[in-house]
Design a protein around this motif. Structure first.
Motif, PDB file in Angstrom:
ATOM      1  N   GLY A 133      19.917  43.725  82.454  1.00  0.00           N
ATOM      2  CA  GLY A 133      18.491  43.660  82.117  1.00  0.00           C
ATOM      3  C   GLY A 133      18.250  43.970  80.655  1.00  0.00           C
ATOM      4  N   SER A 134      18.972  44.946  80.129  1.00  0.00           N
ATOM      5  CA  SER A 134      18.793  45.365  78.733  1.00  0.00           C
ATOM      6  C   SER A 134      20.002  46.196  78.309  1.00  0.00           C
ATOM      7  N   ALA A 135      20.110  46.439  77.021  1.00  0.00           N
ATOM      8  CA  ALA A 135      21.189  47.324  76.540  1.00  0.00           C
ATOM      9  C   ALA A 135      21.022  48.713  77.150  1.00  0.00           C
ATOM     10  N   ALA A 136      19.778  49.181  77.198  1.00  0.00           N
ATOM     11  CA  ALA A 136      19.532  50.535  77.720  1.00  0.00           C
ATOM     12  C   ALA A 136      19.930  50.644  79.188  1.00  0.00           C
ATOM     13  N   PHE A 199       5.434  57.242  74.242  1.00  0.00           N
ATOM     14  CA  PHE A 199       6.050  56.894  75.521  1.00  0.00           C
ATOM     15  C   PHE A 199       5.663  55.467  75.890  1.00  0.00           C
ATOM     16  N   ALA A 200       6.660  54.644  76.267  1.00  0.00           N
ATOM     17  CA  ALA A 200       6.375  53.226  76.522  1.00  0.00           C
ATOM     18  C   ALA A 200       6.984  52.720  77.830  1.00  0.00           C
ATOM     19  N   GLY A 201       7.261  53.636  78.763  1.00  0.00           N
ATOM     20  CA  GLY A 201       7.669  53.180  80.090  1.00  0.00           C
ATOM     21  C   GLY A 201       9.103  53.500  80.446  1.00  0.00           C
ATOM     22  N   ARG A 202       9.478  52.982  81.580  1.00  0.00           N
ATOM     23  CA  ARG A 202      10.823  53.232  82.111  1.00  0.00           C
ATOM     24  C   ARG A 202      11.816  52.201  81.590  1.00  0.00           C
ATOM     25  N   LEU A 203      13.080  52.470  81.845  1.00  0.00           N
ATOM     26  CA  LEU A 203      14.136  51.621  81.275  1.00  0.00           C
ATOM     27  C   LEU A 203      14.063  50.177  81.762  1.00  0.00           C
ATOM     28  N   ARG A 204      13.477  49.933  82.931  1.00  0.00           N
ATOM     29  CA  ARG A 204      13.391  48.541  83.399  1.00  0.00           C
ATOM     30  C   ARG A 204      12.518  47.694  82.477  1.00  0.00           C
ATOM     31  N   ASN A 205      11.755  48.342  81.614  1.00  0.00           N
ATOM     32  CA  ASN A 205      10.958  47.602  80.633  1.00  0.00           C
ATOM     33  C   ASN A 205      11.547  47.649  79.224  1.00  0.00           C
ATOM     34  N   ALA A 206      12.816  48.015  79.123  1.00  0.00           N
ATOM     35  CA  ALA A 206      13.446  48.094  77.795  1.00  0.00           C
ATOM     36  C   ALA A 206      13.719  46.703  77.212  1.00  0.00           C
ATOM     37  N   HIS A 207      13.904  45.715  78.083  1.00  0.00           N
ATOM     38  CA  HIS A 207      14.268  44.385  77.570  1.00  0.00           C
ATOM     39  C   HIS A 207      13.228  43.838  76.585  1.00  0.00           C
ATOM     40  N   GLN A 208      11.935  44.010  76.944  1.00  0.00           N
ATOM     41  CA  GLN A 208      10.885  43.478  76.052  1.00  0.00           C
ATOM     42  C   GLN A 208      10.933  44.182  74.699  1.00  0.00           C
ATOM     43  N   VAL A 209      11.161  45.497  74.736  1.00  0.00           N
ATOM     44  CA  VAL A 209      11.161  46.298  73.503  1.00  0.00           C
ATOM     45  C   VAL A 209      12.353  45.895  72.623  1.00  0.00           C
ATOM     46  N   GLU A 210      13.497  45.725  73.251  1.00  0.00           N
ATOM     47  CA  GLU A 210      14.682  45.297  72.495  1.00  0.00           C
ATOM     48  C   GLU A 210      14.466  43.873  71.945  1.00  0.00           C
TER      49      GLU A 210
END
Ligand SMILES: NC(=O)c1ccc[n+]([C@@H]2O[C@H](COP(=O)([O-])OP(=O)(O)OC[C@H]3O[C@@H](n4cnc5c(N)ncnc54)[C@H](OP(=O)(O)O)[C@@H]3O)[C@@H](O)[C@H]2O)c1
Length: 234
Positions: A133-136, A199-210
């Motif tokens: 899903g993301s690097a994180a 704070f910008a959410g849980r790791l499942r939303n890291a993909h958009q940020v990356e």
């Protein structure tokens, strides 16, 4: 009156009430690169104890000596062992392998992943789609005994490393599963003048940020800038 009416709710905690992190040691894996050096420099300049990590101890030492401000250098494994907070600043290509090899050293540590999985072609930068899903989320899967968060994706390494720049004018989106951990990372971001951790959410939303970094690279190319981001109304 029902029994529920008599239960007093605790007042909500002020989200800007953040812990004192000034005594924590910060390690930076891949700290000899632009992003790692930049973050190490800013945090050390703000008074944080910083250890730069590298695959080669002498490269870390050279980079640490160049940065000054008490920055130390060590091999990645020793850097992880000696740090309370460990920032992951290696290229996406080496991300999985690096973390897998450091599982033991990173056990119990607060890990901050700032890796942006990006591809580049004739049209510019574009977001890759990691299997997890993301690097994180890859970091979280590889490090079940660590406290994995994600932050510091949208910074310009050029500005971070420029000693003439007094303030880094940007917000830092901080993601993670445990509020106590994201609070620590927000507080760490706030150590750097001009910077604020949000704070910008849980790791499942890291993909958009990356992925958003691909857009920022387009902005930077078009306007010859080192763009940052602000979240308004908070
Ligand atoms: N540059 C930016 O402005 C920026 C901003 C935000 C986020 N980031 C993210 O931060 C990370 C680092 O960016 P960067 O520009 O600093 O990258 P970089 O200079 O290419 O790499 C950073 C360091 O990682 C180590 N490294 C290189 N290949 C590796 C591999 N295969 N396995 C393990 N370690 C390896 C190297 O250190 P040693 O050879 O000393 O081990 C290198 O100095 C990237 O994931 C990027 O997406 C960058």
């Amino acid at each position: 009156m029902t029994s529920n009416d008599s239960v007093q709710k605790a007042p909500a905690k002020d989200p800007w009430e953040l812990p004192d992190v000034s005594g924590l040691v910060v390690g930076v894996l891949g700290g000899t690169g632009d992003q790692g050096r930049g973050l190490a420099y800013r945090l050390a300049r703000a008074g944080q104890k910083v250890i730069i990590g590298s695959r080669a101890a002498e490269r870390a030492q050279t980079a640490a000596d160049e940065l000054g401000h008490g920055v130390e250098g060590a091999e990645n494994a020793e850097c992880a062992r000696r740090s309370d907070i460990v920032i992951v600043a290696v290229p996406w290509d080496g991300h999985g392998k690096t973390l897998e090899a450091l599982r033991e050293e990173l056990s119990g540590k607060l890990v901050v992943d700032c890796v942006n999985p990006l591809g580049f072609d004739k049209k510019g930068a574009y977001a890759l789609k990691p299997e997890e899903g993301s690097a994180a989320e890859q970091a979280a899967a590889l490090l079940p005994d660590s406290r994995v968060t994600a932050a510091f994706h949208h910074l310009s390494a050029v500005l971070l490393q420029d000693p003439a720049v007094e303030e880094i004018d940007t917000d830092v989106m901080v993601l993670g599963e445990a509020r106590a951990d994201t609070d620590i990372v927000q507080a760490l971001a706030a150590r750097i003048p001009g910077m604020r951790g949000v704070f910008a959410g849980r790791l499942r939303n890291a993909h958009q940020v990356e992925s958003l970094v691909a857009n920022l690279i387009s902005v930077n190319r078009r306007y010859k800038a080192h763009a940052g981001l602000r979240v308004t109304d908070v």
